[in-house]
Structure formats: structure tokens, C-alpha cells
Design a protein around this motif. Structure first.
Motif, short mmCIF file in Angstrom:
data_model
loop_
_atom_site.label_atom_id
_atom_site.label_comp_id
_atom_site.label_asym_id
_atom_site.label_seq_id
_atom_site.Cartn_x
_atom_site.Cartn_y
_atom_site.Cartn_z
N SER A 89 0.81 -1.22 0.00
CA SER A 89 0.00 0.00 0.00
C SER A 89 0.84 1.27 0.00
O SER A 89 0.41 2.30 -0.47
N HIS A 90 2.07 1.21 0.53
CA HIS A 90 2.92 2.41 0.57
C HIS A 90 3.73 2.58 -0.70
O HIS A 90 4.53 3.51 -0.80
N GLY A 91 3.50 1.68 -1.72
CA GLY A 91 4.13 1.87 -3.01
C GLY A 91 5.28 0.93 -3.34
O GLY A 91 5.68 0.83 -4.49
N THR A 92 5.85 0.25 -2.36
CA THR A 92 6.94 -0.67 -2.62
C THR A 92 6.42 -1.84 -3.45
O THR A 92 5.37 -2.39 -3.16
N THR A 93 7.18 -2.23 -4.46
CA THR A 93 6.81 -3.35 -5.31
C THR A 93 7.92 -4.40 -5.27
O THR A 93 9.10 -4.06 -5.36
N VAL A 94 7.53 -5.66 -5.12
CA VAL A 94 8.48 -6.77 -5.15
C VAL A 94 8.07 -7.66 -6.32
O VAL A 94 6.94 -8.13 -6.38
N ARG A 95 9.01 -7.88 -7.24
CA ARG A 95 8.77 -8.78 -8.38
C ARG A 95 9.54 -10.06 -8.13
O ARG A 95 10.74 -10.03 -7.88
N VAL A 96 8.84 -11.18 -8.23
CA VAL A 96 9.44 -12.49 -7.99
C VAL A 96 9.41 -13.25 -9.31
O VAL A 96 8.34 -13.55 -9.83
N GLY A 97 10.59 -13.54 -9.83
CA GLY A 97 10.68 -14.19 -11.13
C GLY A 97 10.58 -15.70 -11.05
O GLY A 97 10.51 -16.29 -9.96
N ASN A 98 10.58 -16.32 -12.22
CA ASN A 98 10.56 -17.79 -12.31
C ASN A 98 11.77 -18.37 -11.57
O ASN A 98 12.85 -17.79 -11.61
N GLY A 99 11.54 -19.47 -10.90
CA GLY A 99 12.65 -20.17 -10.26
C GLY A 99 13.04 -19.64 -8.90
O GLY A 99 14.02 -20.09 -8.32
N CYS A 100 12.33 -18.68 -8.37
CA CYS A 100 12.64 -18.17 -7.02
C CYS A 100 12.29 -19.27 -6.01
O CYS A 100 11.20 -19.80 -6.01
N ASP A 101 13.25 -19.59 -5.15
CA ASP A 101 12.98 -20.64 -4.18
C ASP A 101 12.30 -20.08 -2.93
O ASP A 101 12.33 -18.88 -2.66
N GLN A 102 11.69 -20.95 -2.18
CA GLN A 102 10.91 -20.58 -1.00
C GLN A 102 11.76 -19.84 0.03
O GLN A 102 11.34 -18.83 0.59
N THR A 103 12.97 -20.30 0.26
CA THR A 103 13.84 -19.69 1.28
C THR A 103 14.14 -18.23 0.93
O THR A 103 14.06 -17.35 1.79
N THR A 104 14.45 -17.97 -0.32
CA THR A 104 14.74 -16.60 -0.75
C THR A 104 13.52 -15.70 -0.57
O THR A 104 13.61 -14.60 -0.03
N LEU A 105 12.36 -16.18 -1.00
CA LEU A 105 11.14 -15.39 -0.88
C LEU A 105 10.80 -15.12 0.58
O LEU A 105 10.46 -13.99 0.95
#
Length: 117
Positions: A89-105
Motif C-alpha cells: 500500500s505504501h508503493g513498494t513493489t516486489v517482483r518475484v521471477g521464475n525459479g525463485c525458491d521458498q527460502t529466498t522469498l
């Protein structure tokens, strides 16, 4: 009750018409290009009251943002098959690409959650 939460009594005193008036007035002043003093003189408004409402509305907006910053999500066990985008809601955007593993996310979301507190 935490100090950042408005009390029930404070909520009862809030006048939505007055808040709407001041939101519109502050927006009109910014669009006018006039200084606060000149705008208040032109509109017949009290300059200290204008400053009070500008601070008050910023505070209210911040309270609303903090209250709705994060929602629980379920993180898939496998890498994500398609890219996703998370917009806060405050404007920050996170893009998660193909192959991102659970631990990183989970690490990224935990860091963002700590930053919002």
C-alpha cells in the motif's frame, strides 16, 4: 491500548465532513501554487488551523498505512511457475521471477516486514 491506536473516544469525535473539507482544502492549496499564508488569507482560514490539519491528516494516513501494510500469504514449496508481483500500500513493489525458491522469498518478505515495524 497502544499509543498509536486512536481511542474509541477519539474516533467518536472525528467528523468525516471536517476531515473531507481539510483534505480538499490542503489539496486546493497545493494546486494553487500559493504559500500557506497567502492561501489562508485568500480563503479566510486560520493558518495555525491549516497547519494542525495538515499534521493530523499525515498522522491519520500513516496510522492507516501501518495497520494494513502486511497480510499473511502462503508460500509455495516449489519454485514459482510464473512470475508474481507484490505491491504494498505504501508503493513498494516486489517482483518475484521464475525459479525463485521458498527460502529466498521468505527471507525477502521477513526483511520487509521488519522494516515496516
Amino acid at each position: 491500548m497502544p499509543a498509536s491506536q486512536p481511542t474509541q473516544r477519539a474516533d467518536q469525535r472525528r467528523n468525516p465532513d471536517r476531515e473531507s473539507f481539510w483534505r480538499t482544502t490542503i489539496s486546493d492549496r497545493m494546486q494553487s501554487g500559493l504559500s500557506i499564508r497567502a492561501f489562508c488569507e485568500r480563503e479566510g482560514l486560520s493558518e495555525p488551523t491549516y497547519h494542525y490539519w495538515r499534521r493530523e491528516l499525515k498522522k491519520r494516513d500513516a496510522e492507516n498505512t501501518v495497520a494494513t501494510s502486511f497480510l499473511p500469504i502462503e508460500v509455495p514449496r516449489q519454485p514459482l511457475p510464473t512470475p508474481i508481483e507484490i505491491v504494498f500500500s505504501h508503493g513498494t513493489t516486489v517482483r518475484v521471477g521464475n525459479g525463485c525458491d521458498q527460502t529466498t522469498l521468505e527471507t525477502v518478505l521477513a526483511a520487509l516486514e521488519q522494516r515496516a515495524c
